[in-house]
Write an enzyme that holds these catalytic residues in place. Sequence first.
Site, PDB file in Angstrom:
ATOM      1  N   SER A 151       0.837  -1.204   0.000  1.00 14.14           N
ATOM      2  CA  SER A 151       0.000   0.000   0.000  1.00 14.14           C
ATOM      3  C   SER A 151       0.876   1.260   0.000  1.00 14.14           C
ATOM      4  O   SER A 151       1.605   1.496  -0.955  1.00 14.14           O
ATOM      5  CB  SER A 151      -0.951  -0.055   1.199  1.00 14.14           C
ATOM      6  OG  SER A 151      -2.067   0.765   1.000  1.00 14.14           O
TER       7      SER A 151
ATOM      8  N   ASP B 160      -1.284  14.254  13.000  1.00 14.91           N
ATOM      9  CA  ASP B 160      -1.447  15.560  12.342  1.00 14.91           C
ATOM     10  C   ASP B 160      -0.792  15.577  10.962  1.00 14.91           C
ATOM     11  O   ASP B 160      -1.380  16.070   9.986  1.00 14.91           O
ATOM     12  CB  ASP B 160      -0.852  16.676  13.207  1.00 14.91           C
ATOM     13  CG  ASP B 160      -1.688  16.945  14.453  1.00 14.91           C
ATOM     14  OD1 ASP B 160      -2.877  16.586  14.453  1.00 14.91           O
ATOM     15  OD2 ASP B 160      -1.140  17.499  15.426  1.00 14.91           O
TER      16      ASP B 160
ATOM     17  N   HIS C  92      -7.166  -6.531   0.838  1.00 14.11           N
ATOM     18  CA  HIS C  92      -6.090  -5.548   0.756  1.00 14.11           C
ATOM     19  C   HIS C  92      -4.839  -6.002   1.512  1.00 14.11           C
ATOM     20  O   HIS C  92      -3.724  -5.746   1.081  1.00 14.11           O
ATOM     21  CB  HIS C  92      -6.588  -4.200   1.286  1.00 14.11           C
ATOM     22  CG  HIS C  92      -5.586  -3.097   1.183  1.00 14.11           C
ATOM     23  ND1 HIS C  92      -4.934  -2.783   0.007  1.00 14.11           N
ATOM     24  CD2 HIS C  92      -5.107  -2.229   2.125  1.00 14.11           C
ATOM     25  CE1 HIS C  92      -4.106  -1.764   0.215  1.00 14.11           C
ATOM     26  NE2 HIS C  92      -4.191  -1.425   1.495  1.00 14.11           N
TER      27      HIS C  92
END
Length: 274
Positions: free
Chosen positions: A83, A183, A242
């Site tokens: 990924s 963040d 996945h």
Amino acid sequence: MHGLMGSSSNWATISKVLANTDRKVPLARKYPSRKIPVIIRLDARNHGNSPHSEDMSYEAMSYDVLKVMDNMKIEKACLMGHSMGGKAFMTTALLHPERVSSLIVVDVSPTLSPGAKYFPSYLQCMLKISSQLPEMEGVPLTKARNMVVEALEEVEEHLGVRQFLAANLIQVDGKLKWRVNLDAIINNYQDLASFPKFDTKYEGPTLFVGGEKSEYISPSTTPDIMNLFPNAFIVHIPRAGHWVHSDNPFEFLECVIGFLNAEAEGQLYKNVPS
């Protein structure tokens, strides 16, 4: 390298098998004293035990990969990434093909990923949980992770996905915090979900391994794959989604080892798992 929100531990089992598998090694004759194969599991920046940074571009991750290789005096390596890790390694191969002996991309394409439809809701839910962490001070880590798993149910019904995300909660000096740089991931998510534009190609041996139940490598992404990686071979592993290497590790390993052995002999990989 692992995917988004993962860590090097995601590859622990597979890497042990690969390290202990008797397979052909192209450098064995040239370096008979070298212990082969060497498997290196990386924590991407802002993940696992790696440093945090505001820059989460794939170019920056590629720089990190080359820095590790330089520090370990590795001239060339086969790169295998799942990924996000696959996108970081595709970027490395396209920017520095001379450092990549071969490339294995696990369930991702050089396009906008299907996860862009739902992953932002995970991140926002985790951000909401962040504000509640001070109130959970003193709660044992196992219990706190269970609470996070329960809170994530509002955005994801699959227990395995929720447990995967909750594993990023750690305890340092009695205080709960996210191991990932949440963040930075939120601020860079659109770039992480997409893929940089390239005019170059990587023409080395390349294997794309998708899950049969996954949308990440599909007929619609094949032209993009072949445009950038003209020697790519695409395989889909049955009974896998996945997380291909977790869902069907045996056939995944059969595929990867077959590819590596073919590369060592200078042959094209043709062994498609049944």
